[in-house]
Scaffold this active site. Structure first.
Site, PDB file in Angstrom:
ATOM      1  N   HIS A 122       0.836  -1.208   0.000  1.00 36.61           N
ATOM      2  CA  HIS A 122       0.000   0.000   0.000  1.00 36.61           C
ATOM      3  C   HIS A 122       0.870   1.257   0.000  1.00 36.61           C
ATOM      4  O   HIS A 122       1.269   1.771   1.043  1.00 36.61           O
ATOM      5  CB  HIS A 122      -0.937   0.016   1.223  1.00 36.61           C
ATOM      6  CG  HIS A 122      -1.987   1.093   1.173  1.00 36.61           C
ATOM      7  ND1 HIS A 122      -3.344   0.821   1.107  1.00 36.61           N
ATOM      8  CD2 HIS A 122      -1.889   2.442   1.157  1.00 36.61           C
ATOM      9  CE1 HIS A 122      -4.016   1.964   1.063  1.00 36.61           C
ATOM     10  NE2 HIS A 122      -3.147   2.964   1.101  1.00 36.61           N
TER      11      HIS A 122
ATOM     12  N   HIS B 249       1.275   4.959  -2.531  1.00 41.28           N
ATOM     13  CA  HIS B 249       0.760   5.746  -3.656  1.00 41.28           C
ATOM     14  C   HIS B 249       1.919   6.339  -4.454  1.00 41.28           C
ATOM     15  O   HIS B 249       2.785   7.006  -3.880  1.00 41.28           O
ATOM     16  CB  HIS B 249      -0.135   6.881  -3.145  1.00 41.28           C
ATOM     17  CG  HIS B 249      -1.405   6.394  -2.517  1.00 41.28           C
ATOM     18  ND1 HIS B 249      -2.609   6.374  -3.187  1.00 41.28           N
ATOM     19  CD2 HIS B 249      -1.658   5.895  -1.279  1.00 41.28           C
ATOM     20  CE1 HIS B 249      -3.553   5.893  -2.383  1.00 41.28           C
ATOM     21  NE2 HIS B 249      -2.996   5.589  -1.220  1.00 41.28           N
TER      22      HIS B 249
ATOM     23  N   ASP C 191       1.947   8.830  -6.532  1.00 37.41           N
ATOM     24  CA  ASP C 191       1.979  10.296  -6.489  1.00 37.41           C
ATOM     25  C   ASP C 191       2.274  10.832  -5.091  1.00 37.41           C
ATOM     26  O   ASP C 191       2.465  12.035  -4.905  1.00 37.41           O
ATOM     27  CB  ASP C 191       0.690  10.912  -7.056  1.00 37.41           C
ATOM     28  CG  ASP C 191      -0.568  10.279  -6.486  1.00 37.41           C
ATOM     29  OD1 ASP C 191      -0.452   9.380  -5.629  1.00 37.41           O
ATOM     30  OD2 ASP C 191      -1.674  10.670  -6.906  1.00 37.41           O
TER      31      ASP C 191
ATOM     32  N   GLY D 217     -10.122   7.948  -1.523  1.00 38.00           N
ATOM     33  CA  GLY D 217     -10.764   9.250  -1.378  1.00 38.00           C
ATOM     34  C   GLY D 217     -11.699   9.314  -0.185  1.00 38.00           C
ATOM     35  O   GLY D 217     -11.609   8.519   0.744  1.00 38.00           O
TER      36      GLY D 217
ATOM     37  N   HIS E 115      -9.845   1.372  -0.024  1.00 38.50           N
ATOM     38  CA  HIS E 115      -9.546   2.193   1.161  1.00 38.50           C
ATOM     39  C   HIS E 115     -10.811   2.228   2.020  1.00 38.50           C
ATOM     40  O   HIS E 115     -11.849   2.709   1.556  1.00 38.50           O
ATOM     41  CB  HIS E 115      -9.220   3.632   0.759  1.00 38.50           C
ATOM     42  CG  HIS E 115      -7.834   3.841   0.239  1.00 38.50           C
ATOM     43  ND1 HIS E 115      -7.418   3.394  -0.985  1.00 38.50           N
ATOM     44  CD2 HIS E 115      -6.768   4.497   0.800  1.00 38.50           C
ATOM     45  CE1 HIS E 115      -6.145   3.763  -1.168  1.00 38.50           C
ATOM     46  NE2 HIS E 115      -5.730   4.416  -0.108  1.00 38.50           N
TER      47      HIS E 115
ATOM     48  N   GLU F 187     -10.207   3.980   7.373  1.00 39.58           N
ATOM     49  CA  GLU F 187      -9.036   4.789   7.724  1.00 39.58           C
ATOM     50  C   GLU F 187      -9.499   5.919   8.635  1.00 39.58           C
ATOM     51  O   GLU F 187      -9.142   5.995   9.799  1.00 39.58           O
ATOM     52  CB  GLU F 187      -8.368   5.342   6.465  1.00 39.58           C
ATOM     53  CG  GLU F 187      -7.145   6.200   6.770  1.00 39.58           C
ATOM     54  CD  GLU F 187      -6.487   6.787   5.522  1.00 39.58           C
ATOM     55  OE1 GLU F 187      -5.361   7.316   5.659  1.00 39.58           O
ATOM     56  OE2 GLU F 187      -7.085   6.746   4.430  1.00 39.58           O
TER      57      GLU F 187
ATOM     58  N   HIS G  21      -5.986   0.133   5.061  1.00 42.09           N
ATOM     59  CA  HIS G  21      -6.046   0.683   6.423  1.00 42.09           C
ATOM     60  C   HIS G  21      -6.949  -0.184   7.315  1.00 42.09           C
ATOM     61  O   HIS G  21      -6.471  -1.082   7.973  1.00 42.09           O
ATOM     62  CB  HIS G  21      -6.466   2.153   6.440  1.00 42.09           C
ATOM     63  CG  HIS G  21      -5.606   3.029   5.586  1.00 42.09           C
ATOM     64  ND1 HIS G  21      -4.326   3.402   5.951  1.00 42.09           N
ATOM     65  CD2 HIS G  21      -5.818   3.587   4.365  1.00 42.09           C
ATOM     66  CE1 HIS G  21      -3.786   4.162   4.999  1.00 42.09           C
ATOM     67  NE2 HIS G  21      -4.669   4.277   4.013  1.00 42.09           N
TER      68      HIS G  21
ATOM     69  N   ASP H   9       2.374   4.256   2.554  1.00 42.83           N
ATOM     70  CA  ASP H   9       1.249   5.065   2.076  1.00 42.83           C
ATOM     71  C   ASP H   9       1.713   6.224   1.185  1.00 42.83           C
ATOM     72  O   ASP H   9       1.613   6.161  -0.028  1.00 42.83           O
ATOM     73  CB  ASP H   9       0.406   5.556   3.258  1.00 42.83           C
ATOM     74  CG  ASP H   9      -1.017   5.918   2.867  1.00 42.83           C
ATOM     75  OD1 ASP H   9      -1.436   5.595   1.741  1.00 42.83           O
ATOM     76  OD2 ASP H   9      -1.719   6.526   3.697  1.00 42.83           O
ATOM     77  N   ASP H  10       2.221   7.297   1.804  1.00 43.25           N
ATOM     78  CA  ASP H  10       2.664   8.481   1.049  1.00 43.25           C
ATOM     79  C   ASP H  10       3.950   9.036   1.655  1.00 43.25           C
ATOM     80  O   ASP H  10       3.945  10.072   2.330  1.00 43.25           O
ATOM     81  CB  ASP H  10       1.577   9.565   1.072  1.00 43.25           C
ATOM     82  CG  ASP H  10       0.305   9.108   0.385  1.00 43.25           C
ATOM     83  OD1 ASP H  10       0.201   9.271  -0.838  1.00 43.25           O
ATOM     84  OD2 ASP H  10      -0.580   8.561   1.068  1.00 43.25           O
TER      85      ASP H  10
END
Length: 363
Positions: free
Chosen positions: A19, A21, A23, A188, A217, A220, A241, A299-300
């Site tokens: 998991h 992303h 971007d 989202g 998702h 979360e 999550h 995640d990010d």
């Protein structure tokens, strides 16, 4: 995010990440390079200054986190060279973290500038479609995989607030299913349910029919009802999550019994406000105690200024994770990956060998 002190890694053996992303995992230097080449003005000219703009320094909300993408996505989106470059560099970064298999996710529409309505990030209409985005990312991941000796696959995201994109995402999953894309995702705002937005359900029903793997998702920042919808309505095989599953004891037990896989992101959950910022009270501890099926993920990492090693050291330092548990969760991650069975067996063999475990035949 405080830098890790120079110490032994919490777990320095091969890892699987499910998991993350694309971007949210871009190098800051790349953002600056592409902005310069494209003549795009940024509010900062050095990596350190740009990091100050992008990184979340304090726990916030999911909204304050999502706003960070506005700082740089317009630089990368719609640019062929940049899209391929971020995919290639992503693989290099993961290889350095000891990852041997990664599934990276993104929304093709959010990196496109044509055949997408509305065109995102206030871009002018261009000529890079969602379909071409997927092709470019596949090329970058594939070349990176060969160069850095790791395996990278991708998951295409539907966005909850853009239901009109979902069937297109599903069609891209079908088109590229033998060329690097292994699953569909829904990301989202969790308050937007599938009753109000039936396009997501339609896309997932078609995914089930076609044998496209599914993750969602859920749980979360949203309640356990979102997790229930993910598994019962969207037929998710994994939950992104899923922390709030613990609020519904019957659901939690049902998913434990089903061996449902939860893609968990400890550092992320602090900064998005998904969980208590005191890691010693994190829901993951309960999942660990109950020998649930879950993975640890970044995640990010761009926005949290983190690495996979930080998630592992956080779990070790504050949540009582041992090397044995890290081995177990990585085996579970490999078992729950969306690779074809033959490749999954090869991945599991590699992990068993690296962890010096006797391969047991599971029936």
């Amino acid at each position: 995010m405080a830098e890790l002190p120079p110490q032994a890694e919490a777990f320095n053996k091969p890892k699987v990440e499910l998991h993350v992303h694309l971007d949210g995992a871009i190098r800051v230097q790349t953002i600056l390079d592409v902005a310069k080449r494209r003549g795009i003005h940024l509010p900062a000219t050095t990596v350190e200054e740009m990091k100050q703009k992008i990184i979340l320094h304090e726990p916030g909300t999911l909204t304050s986190f999502l706003e960070k993408f506005e700082e740089y996505m317009h630089v990368i989106a719609g640019d062929r060279e940049a899209i391929k470059r971020i995919a290639y560099e992503f693989v290099e970064d993961k290889a350095k973290e000891g990852v041997i298999y990664v599934e990276v996710r993104y929304s093709p529409h959010l990196l496109a500038n044509t055949k997408v309505d509305p065109v995102p990030w206030n871009q002018k209409e261009g000529d890079v479609s969602p379909d071409e985005v997927v092709r470019l990312v596949n090329e970058g991941l594939s070349e990176g995989g060969r160069a850095f000796k790791i395996k990278a696959r991708s998951i295409l995201c539907c966005m909850r607030h853009m239901p009109n994109w979902s069937m297109e995402v599903l069609e891209l999953c079908k088109k590229y299913r033998h060329d690097g894309v292994v699953a569909i995702d829904l990301a989202g705002d969790e308050s937007l349910n599938c009753k109000a937005y039936p396009n997501h359900r339609m896309a997932y029903e078609e995914a089930v029919r076609c044998g496209i793997h599914r993750t969602v998702h859920a749980g979360e920042v949203g309640p356990a009802t979102v997790v229930r919808e993910a598994v019962e309505v969207l037929k998710a095989e994994r939950v992104g999550h899923g922390y709030s599953t613990l609020e519904d004891h019957a659901l939690y037990k049902q998913l434990l019994d089903q061996n449902m896989h939860f893609e968990m992101c400890p550092v992320s959950s602090k900064y998005t406000g998904a969980c208590n910022s005191d890691f010693s009270k994190h829901p993951i501890i309960r999942f660990r105690q109950d020998k649930a099926n879950y993975s640890l993920n970044t995640d990010d990492p761009l926005i949290f200024n983190s690495t996979l090693q930080l998630d592992y050291s956080t779990a070790h330092k504050y949540m009582g994770f041992t090397e044995e548990e890290f081995k177990r969760l990585n085996i579970k991650s490999a078992e729950s990956s969306f690779l074809p069975e033959e490749e999954k067996a090869e991945l599991l063999d590699r992990l068993h060998e690296a962890y010096e475990l006797i391969q047991s035949t599971a029936f």
